[in-house]
Design an enzyme around this catalytic site. Structure first.
Site, PDB file in Angstrom:
ATOM      1  CB  CYS A  62      -6.785  -6.640  -4.672  1.00  0.00           C
ATOM      2  SG  CYS A  62      -5.006  -6.375  -4.699  1.00  0.00           S
ATOM      3  NE  ARG A  76      -2.325  -5.300  -0.285  1.00  0.00           N
ATOM      4  CZ  ARG A  76      -3.068  -5.883  -1.232  1.00  0.00           C
ATOM      5  NH1 ARG A  76      -4.101  -5.248  -1.747  1.00  0.00           N
ATOM      6  NH2 ARG A  76      -2.785  -7.109  -1.655  1.00  0.00           N
TER       7      ARG A  76
END
Length: 221
Positions: A53, A130
């Site tokens: 991330c 995601r």
């Protein structure tokens, strides 16, 4: 603006993006009032202070000027508190010099993640996958990407797809496989014999066959 119909299904391409109000690192935001007359790339990540991330958010941050050049605002999301977001933003800025200067939604109640189908139970029930939503100035969803928790996104592809959508809208064309800015585009197939005959006589087109023809575009500002 159309009011989205609330269903139990995930938003789909062509739907009006579901509206919401949320606390973000830029304060409270009502999505339908955010980035008027602009495109929005709304994306989720599993958690703050995690390796993949951090690379992804840094990618969005460092390439933010390229999104701005395409009249596009960025908005992130994860199921973390605003305090965690702020701590992560500052941690990355101190360690790398990269500043996440765009709103990141603090979605602790998972309201927005559920609204946009960012929770995939077979992947995780508490962390958003995601997801990437491309939303046009009319707040219509134009493209959706989903990635699992352990595979980072490709920023070149996100920008390529965004630019392709905008150019397709502007010139009423389609993009072939692996299209990049400057490549030929596909013109719509003929819908009548007159259009077919006109196409066959048009020497400016690269004709693979009568139904598949490409052309160059003038430079796009």
């Amino acid at each position: 603006m159309e009011t989205p119909q609330m269903t139990n299904t995930m938003p789909r391409i062509g739907d009006i993006a579901p509206d919401f109000e949320a606390l973000t690192t830029k304060g409270k935001i009502k999505f339908s009032e955010f980035a008027k007359d602009k495109w929005v790339v709304l994306f989720s990540h599993p958690a703050d202070f995690t390796p993949v991330c951090t690379t992804e958010m840094s990618g969005f941050a460092t390439r933010k000027p390229e999104f701005e050049a395409l009249n596009t605002e960025l908005m992130g999301l994860s199921i973390d508190s605003v305090h965690a977001h702020l701590g992560w933003v500052q941690n990355v800025r101190e360690n790398t010099g990269v500043y996440f200067d765009f709103p990141i939604i603090a979605d602790l109640d998972m309201k927005v993640a559920k609204l946009y189908g960012m929770l995939q139970p077979n992947e995780s029930e508490t962390a958003a996958v995601r997801a990437v939503f491309f939303i046009d100035p009319d707040k219509k969803i134009r493209l959706i990407m989903y990635y699992p928790l352990n595979v980072g996104r490709n920023m070149d592809e996100i920008l390529r797809a965004l630019e392709a959508l905008q150019i397709a809208d502007k010139y009423k064309v389609a993009m072939p496989l692996d299209w990049k800015k400057g490549n030929k585009v596909i013109v719509p197939p003929p819908k009548s014999l007159d259009e077919l005959n006109a196409r066959l006589a048009d020497d400016s087109l690269e004709k693979v066959d009568w139904y598949l023809a490409k052309k160059d575009l003038e430079p796009v500002s």
